[in-house]
Motif scaffolding. Structure first.
Motif, PDB file in Angstrom:
ATOM      1  N   PRO A   2       0.817  -1.213   0.000  1.00 43.78           N
ATOM      2  CA  PRO A   2       0.000   0.000   0.000  1.00 43.78           C
ATOM      3  C   PRO A   2       0.849   1.262   0.000  1.00 43.78           C
ATOM      4  N   GLY A   3       0.295   2.324  -0.589  1.00 43.92           N
ATOM      5  CA  GLY A   3       0.994   3.615  -0.655  1.00 43.92           C
ATOM      6  C   GLY A   3       1.001   4.297   0.690  1.00 43.92           C
ATOM      7  N   PRO A   4       1.695   5.414   0.789  1.00 41.12           N
ATOM      8  CA  PRO A   4       1.756   6.142   2.057  1.00 41.12           C
ATOM      9  C   PRO A   4       0.391   6.716   2.417  1.00 41.12           C
ATOM     10  N   SER A   5       0.137   6.799   3.693  1.00 37.68           N
ATOM     11  CA  SER A   5      -1.145   7.362   4.126  1.00 37.68           C
ATOM     12  C   SER A   5      -1.142   8.863   3.863  1.00 37.68           C
ATOM     13  N   VAL A   6      -2.308   9.381   3.571  1.00 33.55           N
ATOM     14  CA  VAL A   6      -2.460  10.800   3.275  1.00 33.55           C
ATOM     15  C   VAL A   6      -3.114  11.456   4.477  1.00 33.55           C
ATOM     16  N   LYS A   7      -2.496  12.489   4.990  1.00 28.55           N
ATOM     17  CA  LYS A   7      -3.068  13.233   6.102  1.00 28.55           C
ATOM     18  C   LYS A   7      -3.611  14.552   5.579  1.00 28.55           C
ATOM     19  N   ARG A   8      -4.806  14.904   6.022  1.00 30.99           N
ATOM     20  CA  ARG A   8      -5.415  16.166   5.630  1.00 30.99           C
ATOM     21  C   ARG A   8      -5.381  17.119   6.803  1.00 30.99           C
ATOM     22  N   LYS A   9      -5.214  18.397   6.491  1.00 30.71           N
ATOM     23  CA  LYS A   9      -5.245  19.418   7.528  1.00 30.71           C
ATOM     24  C   LYS A   9      -6.680  19.840   7.753  1.00 30.71           C
ATOM     25  N   THR A  10      -7.032  20.053   8.981  1.00 33.16           N
ATOM     26  CA  THR A  10      -8.350  20.593   9.282  1.00 33.16           C
ATOM     27  C   THR A  10      -8.203  22.053   9.671  1.00 33.16           C
ATOM     28  N   ALA A  11      -9.262  22.782   9.540  1.00 35.44           N
ATOM     29  CA  ALA A  11      -9.215  24.232   9.755  1.00 35.44           C
ATOM     30  C   ALA A  11      -9.233  24.589  11.222  1.00 35.44           C
ATOM     31  N   ASN A  12      -8.549  25.636  11.532  1.00 32.34           N
ATOM     32  CA  ASN A  12      -8.684  26.275  12.830  1.00 32.34           C
ATOM     33  C   ASN A  12      -9.727  27.357  12.607  1.00 32.34           C
ATOM     34  N   ILE A  13     -10.967  27.027  12.808  1.00 33.06           N
ATOM     35  CA  ILE A  13     -12.079  27.908  12.459  1.00 33.06           C
ATOM     36  C   ILE A  13     -11.994  29.240  13.204  1.00 33.06           C
ATOM     37  N   ARG A  14     -11.567  29.216  14.448  1.00 33.65           N
ATOM     38  CA  ARG A  14     -11.530  30.434  15.243  1.00 33.65           C
ATOM     39  C   ARG A  14     -10.649  31.497  14.607  1.00 33.65           C
ATOM     40  N   PRO A  42     -17.373  19.626  -4.970  1.00 29.63           N
ATOM     41  CA  PRO A  42     -16.705  18.510  -5.644  1.00 29.63           C
ATOM     42  C   PRO A  42     -15.433  18.050  -4.924  1.00 29.63           C
ATOM     43  N   CYS A  43     -14.972  18.812  -3.937  1.00 27.32           N
ATOM     44  CA  CYS A  43     -13.696  18.499  -3.262  1.00 27.32           C
ATOM     45  C   CYS A  43     -13.866  18.068  -1.814  1.00 27.32           C
ATOM     46  N   ASP A  44     -15.104  17.883  -1.361  1.00 30.45           N
ATOM     47  CA  ASP A  44     -15.358  17.390  -0.006  1.00 30.45           C
ATOM     48  C   ASP A  44     -14.777  18.316   1.062  1.00 30.45           C
ATOM     49  N   VAL A  45     -14.848  19.620   0.831  1.00 34.96           N
ATOM     50  CA  VAL A  45     -14.296  20.607   1.765  1.00 34.96           C
ATOM     51  C   VAL A  45     -15.215  20.793   2.966  1.00 34.96           C
ATOM     52  N   ILE A  46     -16.519  20.692   2.747  1.00 33.43           N
ATOM     53  CA  ILE A  46     -17.510  20.952   3.792  1.00 33.43           C
ATOM     54  C   ILE A  46     -18.193  19.642   4.171  1.00 33.43           C
ATOM     55  N   ARG A  47     -18.409  19.457   5.451  1.00 37.95           N
ATOM     56  CA  ARG A  47     -19.125  18.288   5.967  1.00 37.95           C
ATOM     57  C   ARG A  47     -20.171  18.758   6.965  1.00 37.95           C
ATOM     58  N   MET A  48     -21.136  17.901   7.247  1.00 36.51           N
ATOM     59  CA  MET A  48     -22.140  18.200   8.252  1.00 36.51           C
ATOM     60  C   MET A  48     -21.649  17.691   9.607  1.00 36.51           C
ATOM     61  N   ASP A  49     -21.826  18.507  10.633  1.00 41.06           N
ATOM     62  CA  ASP A  49     -21.470  18.134  11.994  1.00 41.06           C
ATOM     63  C   ASP A  49     -22.549  18.657  12.924  1.00 41.06           C
ATOM     64  N   ARG A  50     -23.237  17.743  13.587  1.00 42.31           N
ATOM     65  CA  ARG A  50     -24.326  18.101  14.499  1.00 42.31           C
ATOM     66  C   ARG A  50     -25.377  18.956  13.814  1.00 42.31           C
ATOM     67  N   GLY A  51     -25.684  18.618  12.566  1.00 42.86           N
ATOM     68  CA  GLY A  51     -26.744  19.304  11.846  1.00 42.86           C
ATOM     69  C   GLY A  51     -26.369  20.634  11.214  1.00 42.86           C
ATOM     70  N   LYS A  52     -25.093  20.989  11.225  1.00 46.35           N
ATOM     71  CA  LYS A  52     -24.635  22.246  10.621  1.00 46.35           C
ATOM     72  C   LYS A  52     -23.434  21.976   9.720  1.00 46.35           C
ATOM     73  N   ALA A  53     -23.272  22.796   8.706  1.00 44.05           N
ATOM     74  CA  ALA A  53     -22.125  22.677   7.804  1.00 44.05           C
ATOM     75  C   ALA A  53     -20.882  23.233   8.483  1.00 44.05           C
ATOM     76  N   VAL A  54     -19.774  22.502   8.359  1.00 45.41           N
ATOM     77  CA  VAL A  54     -18.494  22.963   8.901  1.00 45.41           C
ATOM     78  C   VAL A  54     -17.410  22.816   7.830  1.00 45.41           C
ATOM     79  N   ILE A  55     -16.430  23.679   7.889  1.00 43.25           N
ATOM     80  CA  ILE A  55     -15.304  23.636   6.960  1.00 43.25           C
ATOM     81  C   ILE A  55     -14.340  22.575   7.483  1.00 43.25           C
ATOM     82  N   THR A  56     -14.217  21.465   6.755  1.00 42.46           N
ATOM     83  CA  THR A  56     -13.419  20.351   7.234  1.00 42.46           C
ATOM     84  C   THR A  56     -12.044  20.279   6.581  1.00 42.46           C
ATOM     85  N   TYR A  57     -11.979  20.453   5.270  1.00 45.46           N
ATOM     86  CA  TYR A  57     -10.714  20.355   4.537  1.00 45.46           C
ATOM     87  C   TYR A  57     -10.492  21.609   3.685  1.00 45.46           C
ATOM     88  N   PRO A  58     -10.234  22.753   4.294  1.00 38.41           N
ATOM     89  CA  PRO A  58     -10.133  24.006   3.548  1.00 38.41           C
ATOM     90  C   PRO A  58      -8.992  24.043   2.540  1.00 38.41           C
TER      91      PRO A  58
END
Length: 91
Positions: A2-14, A42-58
């Motif tokens: 298997p190839g190397p694992s890919v890590k994504r950065k999450t946003a510091n929303i504050r 198309p890039c899966d940047v936003i996800r739902m969390d507790r019923g609200k949209a959050v910026i997950t992979y900016p």
């Protein structure tokens, strides 16, 4: 093997940053939880969390503005310094 694992950065929303870079999506305020932005991105940047949209992979945002255009309550604000004009093929 298997190839190397890919890590994504999450946003510091504050602080509206990813590392030291400004985020393309400035904020999501007034979300009603419809999920249209999540479905349109198309890039899966936003996800739902507790019923609200959050910026997950900016860092993955391609500045297509689809999330902003599909939001029925205009809850998504783009950062002006990172945004480009919307170009549509129908004039």
């Amino acid at each position: 093997m298997p190839g190397p694992s890919v890590k994504r950065k999450t946003a510091n929303i504050r602080h509206n940053t990813v590392g030291e870079r400004a985020m393309t999506i400035k904020s999501i305020n007034g979300c009603i939880g419809c999920g249209e932005c999540v479905k349109s991105c198309p890039c899966d940047v936003i996800r739902m969390d507790r019923g609200k949209a959050v910026i997950t992979y900016p860092a993955d945002c391609q500045i297509c503005h689809l999330c902003r255009m599909y939001c029925p309550v205009d809850a998504i604000e783009m950062s002006p310094e990172k945004s480009i004009p919307v170009i549509v093929p129908w004039g």
